[in-house]
Design a protein around this motif. Structure first.
Motif, short mmCIF file in Angstrom:
data_model
loop_
_atom_site.label_atom_id
_atom_site.label_comp_id
_atom_site.label_asym_id
_atom_site.label_seq_id
_atom_site.Cartn_x
_atom_site.Cartn_y
_atom_site.Cartn_z
N GLY A 1 0.73 -1.10 -0.08
CA GLY A 1 0.29 -0.15 -0.06
C GLY A 1 0.86 1.28 0.00
O GLY A 1 2.07 1.18 0.09
N GLY A 2 0.13 2.31 -0.18
CA GLY A 2 0.87 3.60 -0.12
C GLY A 2 0.09 4.69 -0.71
O GLY A 2 -1.20 4.83 -0.79
N LEU A 3 0.87 5.76 -1.15
CA LEU A 3 0.16 7.02 -1.53
C LEU A 3 0.45 7.16 -3.10
O LEU A 3 1.76 6.97 -3.54
N VAL A 4 -0.47 7.44 -3.97
CA VAL A 4 -0.23 7.42 -5.37
C VAL A 4 -1.21 8.41 -5.91
O VAL A 4 -2.20 8.72 -5.16
N GLN A 5 -0.71 9.05 -7.08
CA GLN A 5 -1.52 10.09 -7.75
C GLN A 5 -2.75 9.56 -8.73
O GLN A 5 -2.56 8.42 -8.97
N ALA A 6 -3.86 10.16 -8.85
CA ALA A 6 -4.90 9.68 -9.51
C ALA A 6 -4.15 9.39 -10.93
O ALA A 6 -3.36 10.08 -11.47
N GLY A 7 -4.61 8.14 -11.52
CA GLY A 7 -4.07 7.64 -12.65
C GLY A 7 -2.71 6.55 -12.58
O GLY A 7 -2.59 6.08 -13.58
N GLY A 8 -2.35 6.56 -11.55
CA GLY A 8 -1.28 5.89 -10.93
C GLY A 8 -1.62 4.40 -10.70
O GLY A 8 -2.68 3.97 -10.74
N SER A 9 -0.42 3.70 -10.50
CA SER A 9 -0.71 2.26 -10.18
C SER A 9 -0.02 1.77 -8.94
O SER A 9 1.08 2.27 -8.21
N GLY B 1 -4.70 -5.42 7.07
CA GLY B 1 -4.96 -4.38 6.25
C GLY B 1 -3.76 -3.44 5.91
O GLY B 1 -2.86 -3.52 6.67
N THR B 2 -3.98 -2.86 4.75
CA THR B 2 -2.89 -1.87 4.31
C THR B 2 -3.59 -0.74 3.56
O THR B 2 -4.52 -0.84 2.83
N GLN B 3 -2.99 0.48 3.88
CA GLN B 3 -3.63 1.64 3.46
C GLN B 3 -3.44 2.11 2.03
O GLN B 3 -2.30 2.03 1.84
N VAL B 4 -4.21 2.20 1.33
CA VAL B 4 -4.14 2.88 -0.04
C VAL B 4 -4.68 4.20 -0.07
O VAL B 4 -5.98 4.40 0.25
N THR B 5 -3.94 5.19 -0.43
CA THR B 5 -4.39 6.55 -0.64
C THR B 5 -4.27 7.10 -2.06
O THR B 5 -2.98 7.25 -2.46
N VAL B 6 -5.07 7.58 -2.69
CA VAL B 6 -5.08 8.01 -4.08
C VAL B 6 -5.31 9.77 -3.92
O VAL B 6 -6.42 9.85 -3.67
N SER B 7 -4.50 10.52 -4.35
CA SER B 7 -4.65 11.82 -4.29
C SER B 7 -5.22 12.43 -5.79
O SER B 7 -4.81 11.74 -6.75
N ALA C 1 -1.09 -13.90 -2.79
CA ALA C 1 -1.99 -13.37 -3.72
C ALA C 1 -1.65 -12.14 -4.01
O ALA C 1 -1.06 -11.25 -3.07
N TYR C 2 -2.16 -11.45 -5.16
CA TYR C 2 -1.66 -10.15 -5.52
C TYR C 2 -2.82 -9.30 -6.09
O TYR C 2 -3.95 -9.97 -6.62
N LEU C 3 -2.78 -7.95 -6.01
CA LEU C 3 -3.78 -7.40 -6.58
C LEU C 3 -3.15 -6.26 -7.24
O LEU C 3 -2.42 -5.30 -6.70
N GLN C 4 -3.22 -6.04 -8.54
CA GLN C 4 -2.41 -5.03 -9.29
C GLN C 4 -3.67 -4.04 -9.71
O GLN C 4 -4.65 -4.54 -10.21
N MET C 5 -3.17 -2.97 -9.24
CA MET C 5 -4.38 -1.61 -9.23
C MET C 5 -3.86 -0.73 -10.25
O MET C 5 -2.82 -0.11 -9.98
N ASN C 6 -4.29 -0.29 -11.33
CA ASN C 6 -4.06 0.49 -12.28
C ASN C 6 -5.39 1.69 -12.54
O ASN C 6 -6.23 1.20 -12.13
N SER C 7 -4.94 2.78 -13.06
CA SER C 7 -5.77 3.93 -13.27
C SER C 7 -6.38 4.03 -11.94
O SER C 7 -7.72 4.23 -11.93
N LEU C 8 -5.86 4.35 -10.79
CA LEU C 8 -6.34 4.29 -9.68
C LEU C 8 -7.10 5.69 -9.64
O LEU C 8 -6.70 6.78 -10.12
N LYS C 9 -8.17 5.75 -8.79
CA LYS C 9 -9.03 6.98 -8.31
C LYS C 9 -9.05 7.30 -7.19
O LYS C 9 -9.03 6.60 -6.26
N THR D 1 -6.33 -6.25 -11.11
CA THR D 1 -6.36 -7.85 -11.59
C THR D 1 -5.86 -8.35 -10.20
O THR D 1 -4.86 -8.03 -9.72
N ILE D 2 -6.58 -9.40 -9.97
CA ILE D 2 -6.18 -10.23 -8.97
C ILE D 2 -5.53 -11.77 -9.48
O ILE D 2 -5.79 -12.22 -10.51
#
Length: 116
Positions: free
Chosen positions: A9-17, A109-115, A78-86, A68-69
């Motif tokens: 998890g982490g911080l990413v800008q919108a549109g990132g992965s 749990g792991t925090q995902v933050t999309v700015s 297990a993996y979760l690839q997250m693209n085009s984040l909003k 994509t899981i």
């Protein structure tokens, strides 16, 4: 006792992965499904994606074509690839497994933050 440990998890800008991982250890029976749920502040925990032992997958409508899981049975991961984040993807993401004895276990749990 089974343990699930998420990472990525982490911080990413919108549109990132981002890519999440969930490693399972300890003693457990046959895993029939692995999945990811998420919980945003003030909202209920909701399913995001599930992968069965057969390899079949299911996704929430809100993440279809973006997430994509996958799973590596040999590594119990297990993996979760997250693209085009909003920004609305911002949440705590939880890994979960369901065994053939109908026992469900959760990670911390792991925090995902999309700015925006």
């Amino acid at each position: 006792q089974v343990q699930l440990v998420e990472s990525g998890g982490g911080l990413v800008q919108a549109g990132g992965s981002l890519s999440l991982s969930c490693t399972i250890s300890g003693r457990f029976f046959t895993i029939i499904s692995m999945g990811w749920y998420r919980q945003a502040p003030g909202k209920q925990r909701e399913p995001v994606a599930t992968i069965l032992s057969s390899g079949n997958t299911n996704y929430a409508d809100s993440v279809k074509d973006r997430f994509t899981i996958s799973r590596d049975n040999a590594k119990n991961t297990a993996y979760l690839q997250m693209n085009s984040l909003k920004p609305e993807d911002t949440a705590v993401y939880y890994c979960t497994i369901l065994t053939n004895l109908a026992v469900r276990s959760w990670g911390q749990g792991t925090q995902v933050t999309v700015s925006s």
